[in-house]
Design a protein around this motif. Structure first.
Motif, PDB file in Angstrom:
ATOM      1  N   GLY A  20       0.817  -1.206   0.000  1.00  0.00           N
ATOM      2  CA  GLY A  20       0.000   0.000   0.000  1.00  0.00           C
ATOM      3  C   GLY A  20       0.850   1.254   0.000  1.00  0.00           C
ATOM      4  N   PHE A  21       1.850   1.249   0.872  1.00  0.00           N
ATOM      5  CA  PHE A  21       2.713   2.403   1.020  1.00  0.00           C
ATOM      6  C   PHE A  21       3.531   2.634  -0.252  1.00  0.00           C
ATOM      7  CE2 PHE A  21       6.139   4.576   3.652  1.00  0.00           C
ATOM      8  CZ  PHE A  21       5.377   5.707   3.802  1.00  0.00           C
ATOM      9  N   VAL A  22       4.012   1.516  -0.827  1.00  0.00           N
ATOM     10  CA  VAL A  22       4.782   1.592  -2.077  1.00  0.00           C
ATOM     11  C   VAL A  22       3.913   2.176  -3.183  1.00  0.00           C
ATOM     12  CG1 VAL A  22       6.087   0.272  -3.768  1.00  0.00           C
ATOM     13  CG2 VAL A  22       6.136  -0.403  -1.380  1.00  0.00           C
ATOM     14  N   ALA A  23       2.649   1.705  -3.249  1.00  0.00           N
ATOM     15  CA  ALA A  23       1.729   2.204  -4.271  1.00  0.00           C
ATOM     16  C   ALA A  23       1.560   3.708  -4.150  1.00  0.00           C
ATOM     17  CB  ALA A  23       0.387   1.498  -4.144  1.00  0.00           C
ATOM     18  N   ARG A  24       1.420   4.175  -2.914  1.00  0.00           N
ATOM     19  CA  ARG A  24       1.207   5.596  -2.689  1.00  0.00           C
ATOM     20  C   ARG A  24       2.412   6.418  -3.136  1.00  0.00           C
ATOM     21  NH1 ARG A  24      -1.701   7.750   2.781  1.00  0.00           N
ATOM     22  NH2 ARG A  24      -0.722   9.769   2.843  1.00  0.00           N
ATOM     23  N   MET A  25       3.608   5.913  -2.804  1.00  0.00           N
ATOM     24  CA  MET A  25       4.830   6.612  -3.198  1.00  0.00           C
ATOM     25  C   MET A  25       4.992   6.620  -4.718  1.00  0.00           C
ATOM     26  SD  MET A  25       6.880   8.052  -1.100  1.00  0.00           S
ATOM     27  CE  MET A  25       8.563   7.949  -1.717  1.00  0.00           C
ATOM     28  N   THR A  26       4.771   5.444  -5.327  1.00  0.00           N
ATOM     29  CA  THR A  26       4.919   5.355  -6.779  1.00  0.00           C
ATOM     30  C   THR A  26       3.962   6.313  -7.458  1.00  0.00           C
ATOM     31  OG1 THR A  26       5.332   3.012  -6.432  1.00  0.00           O
ATOM     32  CG2 THR A  26       5.019   3.728  -8.692  1.00  0.00           C
ATOM     33  N   ARG A  27       2.732   6.332  -6.970  1.00  0.00           N
ATOM     34  CA  ARG A  27       1.720   7.181  -7.572  1.00  0.00           C
ATOM     35  C   ARG A  27       2.146   8.649  -7.511  1.00  0.00           C
ATOM     36  NH1 ARG A  27      -2.141  10.156  -5.478  1.00  0.00           N
ATOM     37  NH2 ARG A  27      -3.904  10.706  -6.827  1.00  0.00           N
TER      38      ARG A  27
END
Lengths: 301, 333
Positions: B213-220
């Protein structure tokens, strides 16, 4: 207030009071509309704190008295979340079990904020060897994964509520120290600080009257974010059996106790874990809302 | 380049600091290891004997020097409860933890980066909302609870996966490297290979999905910023296909912050592995640490904490070095 004032005086004031109330209502609705999640989160947290503080009002059951005749009951009107393997009402246990996690989370964040804030301010404001020494010390602590450092401290001190608070506090202090230091460094070169110094304002005055008020909003945002971390750490430590001693209910411990029952009564570990998740999520929502409000530069991150 | 060298020179110092802090926290706290032995020992002369045997009658600084001296030779002391060297116990537990942490890291990177990219380029609001919700939920939900939910759904309800353990009990298995995935492939032991993957799936997913989830947020966030950059507009103007722009131009640059994040996350993943191992009875370092704490076996606690912290420090250094490899701008600076 509005009622007493209007009863004594003319209708003009009454007319003014009515729009004031409706303006307040409209502002609240506006806020709720603009930041629905933050408002839901705040309401949920309010509910959790109220439930924990006035637990006996909300549930007639004793959280520690076994009731063998009602073992592992499924959720029903009498037991909204069902009962555990000793027949204790899960809803009551969740209400009372909120106390350790809320207390450890809030207290450790407050103490860590004060300690870390003091270290960070001293470090950033004084600079030089003091800054170097303090920051290297913080770096050492930060070279441990946070949860591991907390576990290490509990391992040394033993399980228990106070030791849990100490452990979480120490794992958070370096984070607060670094944040505060960076805020102080960025504010220290602002013109108004320079002006205050030129006017002969002392160090204490500059720190208390100029630096602290200006970094407070930023610090508040980070404090909320770290409150979520503190709650998670507290839950994890008590899940590992390093928190309060049974039979005192505690969310993390309730999940680990309930793990044995995944086959027979999965609701027993489900509900305590759910409230941990919702509580941490609510804090995150409120934190995001505060950040959007107080620190617009970080929006969309 | 100077920065890299500086980091490498500092490394022994950092490791020394980690060791010292661990030693001090465990020794200065009330409730010393002798109490534990005293609780087990029956006669006082036995306590004295143990005291001399463990060197606990020495002053603290001498104990510290002895400990450091041993550590340099790879000696972490002897477990109080079993009398086995901690380094040997640790040697058996390292491989399972690394297996778990690395597979979790792979899951979190693949799922997180994928979800982040999709949410940043999609024009459908609900996909974007979904990914953001996934990020917040992933950041908030406790690992151990996700682990138990996965057990309830996949092991209890669907019966697809085992409830715990690393391999089906009684499965014939030859140890070569202690990494089961490698061993089973090398020996061509396919039943054991599948059994291991079956056991690994849930713990790896429990850690991987929550941190995705956290990775997705950063990537986004990184993707959104980069898609507005001039070179992306230039690529568009040159008439490149959108897919080429997203993957060849934007994602390559967006991966930099994600890489840093994953390095930092790895510490959290190790911490998560400690907790998840306990839910799934996974025979790794975390299980060993908790057993050590519950038995108040200080050498075990000391050894495992130092080991995990070393891993964390080294991974962060590796990420830092990798950063210089990936980003040519840093090399010139």
């Amino acid at each position: 207030m509005a009622a007493t004032v209007s009863s004594q005086s003319s209708g003009v004031q009454q007319a003014r009071a009515a729009p004031a109330a409706s303006r307040w209502l409209r502002r609240a609705l506006n806020l709720a509309h603009r930041d629905t999640l933050a408002c839901i989160g705040a309401l949920f947290l309010l509910g959790v704190f109220t439930g924990a503080a006035f637990a006996p009002v909300f549930s007639p059951y004793n959280p520690t008295t076994p009731n063998v005749r009602e073992r592992l009951a499924l959720p029903s009107p009498a037991h909204p979340f069902g009962t555990d393997e000793l027949g204790r009402d899960l809803f009551a246990r969740i209400l009372y079990g909120a106390r350790p996690i809320l207390a450890t989370g809030v207290l450790s964040v407050c103490v860590a904020l004060l300690l870390g804030g003091a270290i960070g301010t001293a470090s950033g404001y004084r600079g030089g060897w003091l800054d170097n020494a303090l920051m290297r010390l913080m770096d050492i602590v930060l070279s441990f994964p946070a949860i591991l450092f907390a576990i290490l401290i509990v391992a040394a001190l033993g399980a228990g509520l106070v030791n849990l608070i100490i452990a979480i506090t120490f794992s958070l202090v370096p984070v607060f120290a670094r944040l505060t230091r960076s805020f102080v460094l960025s504010l220290n070169h602002q013109d108004y600080v320079l002006a205050a110094r030129t006017l002969g304002c002392g160090d204490g005055g500059i720190v208390c009257r100029h630096l602290l008020p200006n970094m407070l909003p930023l610090l508040l945002v980070q404090t909320t974010a770290l409150l979520a971390t503190a709650f998670s750490t507290s839950a994890a430590l008590s899940f590992l059996g390093l928190g309060v001693a049974p039979p005192t209910p505690d969310w993390g411990m309730m999940v680990s106790d309930g793990q044995r029952l995944v086959f027979d009564a999965p609701h027993v570990p489900f509900f305590p874990g759910l409230v941990i998740a919702l509580t941490v999520m609510s804090v995150n929502f409120v934190g995001d809302g505060l950040r959007d409000h107080l620190d617009p530069a970080l929006r969309n991150r | 380049m100077k920065h890299v060298l500086q980091r490498i020179v500092w490394l022994p110092l950092v490791l020394w600091a980690v060791v010292t802090l661990t030693f001090l926290v465990l020794r200065l706290a009330p409730g010393n290891p002798l109490d534990v032995i005293a609780a087990r020992a029956i006669e006082t002369d036995q306590i004295e004997r143990v005291r001399a045997e463990w060197g606990l009658d020495q002053p603290l600084w001498r104990q510290y020097l002895t400990f450091l001296g041993g550590l340099v030779q790879g000696d972490l002391g002897i477990a109080l409860s079993s009398g086995v060297p901690v380094s040997r116990l640790l040697g058996e537990r390292i491989a399972p933890t690394i297996e778990l942490a690395v597979s979790a890291l792979i899951i979190s990177t693949v799922v997180g980066v994928g979800a982040g990219v999709i949410s940043s380029i999609t024009r459908q609001r609900w996909v974007d909302y979904g990914v953001r919700a996934f990020a917040v939920v992933g950041m908030s939900v406790p690992w151990f609870w996700v682990a138990i939910l996965l057990i309830i759904v996949f092991s209890v309800r669907l019966g697809w996966t085992p409830v715990g353990g690393r391999i089906t009990a009684g499965m014939p298995y030859t140890t070569l490297t202690n990494f089961m995935l490698i061993d089973t492939v090398l020996t061509g032991n396919w039943p054991a290979f599948w059994s291991f993957l079956h056991h690994l799936a849930l713990p790896a997913l429990a850690i991987g999905l929550t941190s995705a989830g956290f990775v997705a947020r950063m990537t986004r966030a990184a993707m959104l910023e980069i898609m507005r950059a001039d070179y992306v507009r230039a690529a568009r103007a040159r008439g490149l296909y959108e897919r080429r722009i997203v993957i060849g131009h934007a994602l390559r640059n967006a991966l930099l912050p994600v890489l840093t994040l994953q390095g930092l996350q790895f510490g959290a993943l190790l911490g998560g592995a400690v907790i998840t191992e306990i839910v799934f009875a996974w025979p790794g370092v975390g299980r060993m640490l908790l057993d050590g704490i519950l038995r108040r076996d200080y050498p075990i606690v000391q050894g495992t904490v130092i080991f995990v912290a070393f891993c964390y420090v080294l991974v962060n250094l590796a990420v830092d070095l990798l950063y210089h490899v990936v980003d040519p701008r840093l090399r010139r600076a």
